[in-house]
Each structure stands twice: as C-alpha cells, then as structure tokens.
Design a protein around this motif. Structure first.
Motif, PDB file in Angstrom:
ATOM      1  N   GLY A 107     -12.753 -11.161  -2.525  1.00  0.00           N
ATOM      2  CA  GLY A 107     -11.525 -10.990  -1.760  1.00  0.00           C
ATOM      3  C   GLY A 107     -10.726  -9.790  -2.194  1.00  0.00           C
ATOM      4  O   GLY A 107     -11.091  -9.066  -3.122  1.00  0.00           O
ATOM      5  N   ILE A 108      -9.620  -9.579  -1.483  1.00  0.00           N
ATOM      6  CA  ILE A 108      -8.736  -8.435  -1.708  1.00  0.00           C
ATOM      7  C   ILE A 108      -7.301  -8.946  -1.785  1.00  0.00           C
ATOM      8  O   ILE A 108      -6.911  -9.818  -1.000  1.00  0.00           O
ATOM      9  N   ILE A 109      -6.542  -8.400  -2.718  1.00  0.00           N
ATOM     10  CA  ILE A 109      -5.117  -8.728  -2.803  1.00  0.00           C
ATOM     11  C   ILE A 109      -4.304  -7.446  -2.604  1.00  0.00           C
ATOM     12  O   ILE A 109      -3.994  -6.743  -3.556  1.00  0.00           O
ATOM     13  N   PRO A 110      -3.999  -7.100  -1.346  1.00  0.00           N
ATOM     14  CA  PRO A 110      -3.153  -5.937  -1.083  1.00  0.00           C
ATOM     15  C   PRO A 110      -1.692  -6.300  -1.359  1.00  0.00           C
ATOM     16  O   PRO A 110      -1.316  -7.468  -1.267  1.00  0.00           O
ATOM     17  N   VAL A 111      -0.899  -5.313  -1.701  1.00  0.00           N
ATOM     18  CA  VAL A 111       0.511  -5.530  -2.027  1.00  0.00           C
ATOM     19  C   VAL A 111       1.368  -4.650  -1.110  1.00  0.00           C
ATOM     20  O   VAL A 111       1.122  -3.443  -1.009  1.00  0.00           O
ATOM     21  N   ASP A 112       2.346  -5.258  -0.467  1.00  0.00           N
ATOM     22  CA  ASP A 112       3.280  -4.486   0.376  1.00  0.00           C
ATOM     23  C   ASP A 112       4.291  -3.827  -0.564  1.00  0.00           C
ATOM     24  O   ASP A 112       5.485  -4.176  -0.577  1.00  0.00           O
ATOM     25  N   PHE A 113       3.798  -2.885  -1.333  1.00  0.00           N
ATOM     26  CA  PHE A 113       4.571  -2.314  -2.431  1.00  0.00           C
ATOM     27  C   PHE A 113       5.865  -1.651  -1.944  1.00  0.00           C
ATOM     28  O   PHE A 113       5.849  -0.878  -0.987  1.00  0.00           O
ATOM     29  N   ALA A 114       6.953  -1.985  -2.639  1.00  0.00           N
ATOM     30  CA  ALA A 114       8.299  -1.455  -2.354  1.00  0.00           C
ATOM     31  C   ALA A 114       8.857  -1.995  -1.031  1.00  0.00           C
ATOM     32  O   ALA A 114       9.977  -1.675  -0.654  1.00  0.00           O
ATOM     33  N   GLY A 115       8.071  -2.809  -0.327  1.00  0.00           N
ATOM     34  CA  GLY A 115       8.476  -3.299   0.989  1.00  0.00           C
ATOM     35  C   GLY A 115       7.779  -2.547   2.107  1.00  0.00           C
ATOM     36  O   GLY A 115       8.030  -2.776   3.287  1.00  0.00           O
ATOM     37  N   ASN A 116       6.890  -1.651   1.695  1.00  0.00           N
ATOM     38  CA  ASN A 116       6.129  -0.804   2.607  1.00  0.00           C
ATOM     39  C   ASN A 116       4.889  -1.596   3.061  1.00  0.00           C
ATOM     40  O   ASN A 116       4.002  -1.850   2.251  1.00  0.00           O
ATOM     41  N   PRO A 117       4.813  -2.007   4.309  1.00  0.00           N
ATOM     42  CA  PRO A 117       3.740  -2.921   4.702  1.00  0.00           C
ATOM     43  C   PRO A 117       2.359  -2.252   4.759  1.00  0.00           C
ATOM     44  O   PRO A 117       2.199  -1.161   5.291  1.00  0.00           O
ATOM     45  N   VAL A 118       1.392  -2.946   4.209  1.00  0.00           N
ATOM     46  CA  VAL A 118      -0.011  -2.520   4.286  1.00  0.00           C
ATOM     47  C   VAL A 118      -0.484  -2.737   5.728  1.00  0.00           C
ATOM     48  O   VAL A 118      -0.038  -3.672   6.396  1.00  0.00           O
TER      49      VAL A 118
END
Ligand SMILES: *Cc1c(COP(=O)(O)O)cnc(C)c1O
Length: 394
Positions: free
Chosen positions: A129-140
């Motif tokens: 699996g993959i765990i993407p992060v909406d870093f800083a509030g910036n959506p993936v």
C-alpha cells in the motif's frame, strides 16, 4: 514589537466551546456516550465520507488503519519522508517495512511518478500500500494515485491530518474533498491543537468501506464486541466477546463535544486561512530570495479557487536558520516541517541514510513554516511579513 508571541499555529477556543465541554462533564457519559457518534456523523458529513470513527489521536487513527488493512511483517508500504513520523511509524507498529519515495520539490508532496517507478520495478504483490500525505494542507491528487494503486493491487491510506476541508479537482472537474473515501480506502485526521479542529488530543478515520469500518470499531475497543449478530456464543445480557487483539483508542465525550463545536466553525477557519495565505502570497511575490511552496495544480479550480487547506504556510529561503533565529528575536515562532523521516536515528537504524532522498533533504534545508491560524491578526501578519522581507533584503 508584538504584545504577544506569535507561534506558527494555535488553537481557537471560544466560550461556546467551553460551555459544551462543561455541559458534557455534567452529563451521564464522560466516555462511550452520545457525543462520540454525533461527532463522527458530523465529521463524516463535513468531509463527504460514509463512515467516521473517532479515536484518541491521529497516530492511533493511523495504527487502526494499518491493523484494519492487515499490515504485517511481510508488508511493504510507501510513504513520503516529508511528514510527521507517525505516517511511517504506523507501518512499523504492525511489523511492516517502510519505503520512502522522494518528493516533488514544487509542492513537497510525494512524487507520484517516483511511486509509479518503484511499483513498476517490482513484481506484483511486492508492495501492499501507499500512505500519501496532504502535506501542509496541500491535497495529493488521489485520482492519479488510485489509478496506480488499482493497476497494482495496492491500498491507500490518506494522511489528511493537515487537510480537513481541502480538496483537489478530479479529471471531470469535480471537487474531491480530502478524506471523502472515494479514492483512498481509509483517511485519517488529527485534532491536536495546531491542527484545524482542536480537541487537545483526538483523531478520526473516515472510510466508505463498511467492512473496514467494522474492523476499526472492533480494534478501537480491545477487539471486544457486544453486537448480537457478531457473537459466537451468547450467555446473556452481560455477554461480550474479545474476538481480536485490539486497543483502547477511544476518545472521551467531552472532547467529542469540543470537536463538534469546533467543527461548526470549520468553514470560517478555512476561509480565514486562505485569506491569510493570499496576503502572504501577495507580499512575497517578486521578492527575490523567498520561494513560496507551490500549491498542487490539481488543487486549483478553473476559476482560480484553491483547495489548499493551509495547515501550514511554507516558504523556502537560503539562510533558513538565520531567519528562524531572527524571527524568534522578534517574538515570532516559526517552525520547520519536517526533518525528513528517513534521517531520524530510528529510521537510520533500519538502513536509511542521508543522501537517500535528495529532494526531501534539500527542501528541509530551506523550509520554514510562518504563522498560519485563523486568529492571527492583520497587524501580526504585517509584522511577520515586514520582518521576513527585512531579513531577506538585509
Ligand atoms: C499531527 C499529525 C499526525 C498525528 O496526529 P496526532 O494526533 O498528533 O497523533 C499524523 N500525521 C500528520 C501528517 C500529522 O501532522
């Protein structure tokens, strides 16, 4: 000079917030009461997901996700080095292997092209699996990631701790809220005081998958169930069964009441964050030596509206340490997000080393998160801008 120190982020607690906590304290339930389900339902509605499970913190939320998806010693999971370490640690809690993909330097989000390369260079089944992060509030762009995940049989846990209320625009032009469960099996949020919605400690998992939802409920409370149709036996009214090794990851009713009250102001807070970002953007535009971290193009609508949730406002400068110290002298407490996870001593002990993810490391050398929270005043923000530009032009 500022009257009060200005941090990079802070909670906003109103009289109404306090009143609802006190009221819940005086009610029959301090935990496992009606406020939990009420908060879950309201939050699920807010992000557009079917189900939500409230838990004791965002890290517990991540752990429940990896348990529910069956992560074990054989699992390999891809995440980003530019995140809070919990995004990676949740894989380790279940004995799995964490693999990092480098970032896209324009957004500091996980580089989907690199994830694709990693996945395609291995036989099917190599990664789980993959765990993407909406870093800083910036959506993936989860639509892109879902496509890749479907090709290779991978699951996705969206770490949306920074992004309640954020959205990206899909290929049909539709706005897709972070954590809405349309693209990722599971998404998590945190209610730590620096996050958008503050319950002191608290977290949430959202999903559209009923089976996963039931697992989350089970593992949140010791693996114990009382539901008649799930029991293997039934000895009477007191009867319950521990069917799996779960945890106590519950959140008290007082905190859910606080979360509900905070959630009722979430849209206001979001609008104010985006307004603050616009003011910073305008102030720094064209200032040589200040690079504003870019918004994911997928998170900008045709009319120019932004889906960025602005948990953080990040700039990059050459003398980051100098600016950090200079701002502190002026009572401005900027912060660095994040020290790349793979350079932490723990992850180095697992074989990672400096140099493994050069884009993440270069980003780390220059990044600084400026004050960003709804109650930041215009005067305070102007003071921050003046000091930042003053230092850079020095
Ligand atoms: C805050 C945060 C978490 C963990 O949340 P806690 O509530 O502090 O446990 C996980 N991931 C990211 C990206 C975070 O910022």
């Amino acid at each position: 000079m500022l009257k009060n120190p200005v941090p990079y982020g802070r909670q906003h607690i109103t009289e109404a917030d306090i009143a609802t906590v006190v009221e819940t304290l005086q009610s029959d339930f301090l935990t496992q009461g009606p406020k939990v389900a009420e908060f879950e339902q309201a939050f699920a509605r807010y992000v557009g997901a079917k189900y939500a499970v409230a838990v004791s913190n965002g890290t517990a939320a991540l752990h429940l996700c990896t348990i529910a998806l069956g992560v074990n010693e054989a699992s390999r999971v891809i995440t980003t080095p530019i995140t809070f370490v919990a995004s990676a640690n949740c894989v380790r809690y279940c004995g799995g292997t964490v693999e990092f993909a480098d970032i896209d330097p324009t957004t500091a989000l996980i580089d989907i092209a690199q994830v694709r390369q990693m996945v395609e260079s291995k036989p099917k089944g190599y990664y789980s699996g993959i765990i993407p992060v909406d870093f800083a509030g910036n959506p993936v762009n989860l639509e892109q990631l879902r496509e890749l995940a479907d090709e290779h049989g991978l699951w996705i846990i969206e770490d949306a701790a920074h992004a309640p209320g954020g959205f990206f625009v899909d290929s049909k032009g539709e706005q897709q809220l972070c954590g809405n469960g349309r693209f990722a099996e599971l998404a998590i949020f945190s209610f730590h005081p620096v996050k958008h919605i503050a319950t002191s400690e608290g977290g949430m998992v959202t999903t559209n998958d009923e089976e996963l939802y039931k697992k989350l409920l089970l593992y949140r409370t010791h693996g114990i169930t009382r539901e008649a149709d799930l029991l293997e036996e039934n000895h009477g009214g007191w009867y319950m069964e521990m069917q799996a090794l779960g945890y106590n990851y519950r959140i008290p009713d007082m905190l859910c009441a606080l979360g509900l009250s905070q959630l009722s102001r979430a849209d206001e807070g979001m609008a104010r964050r985006r307004q603050i970002a616009k003011i910073y953007d305008a102030a720094f535009a064209g200032t040589a030596g200040i690079e504003v971290l870019g918004t994911n193009l997928a998170a900008i609508t045709e009319s120019g509206e932004t889906g960025h949730a602005y948990h953080l406002y990040v700039i990059q400068v050459a003398d980051r340490k100098g600016l950090y110290n200079f701002l502190r002298e002026h009572n401005i407490f900027a912060q660095v997000h994040y020290i790349p996870a793979h350079t932490m001593p723990y992850y180095r002990s697992l074989g990672y080393k400096k140099g493994d993810f050069p884009k993440a490391e270069r980003y780390y050398e220059a990044c600084l998160s400026l004050p960003m929270y709804p109650t930041l005043t215009n005067e305070e923000q102007q003071f921050v801008i003046e000091k930042v530009i003053g230092f850079i032009k020095e």
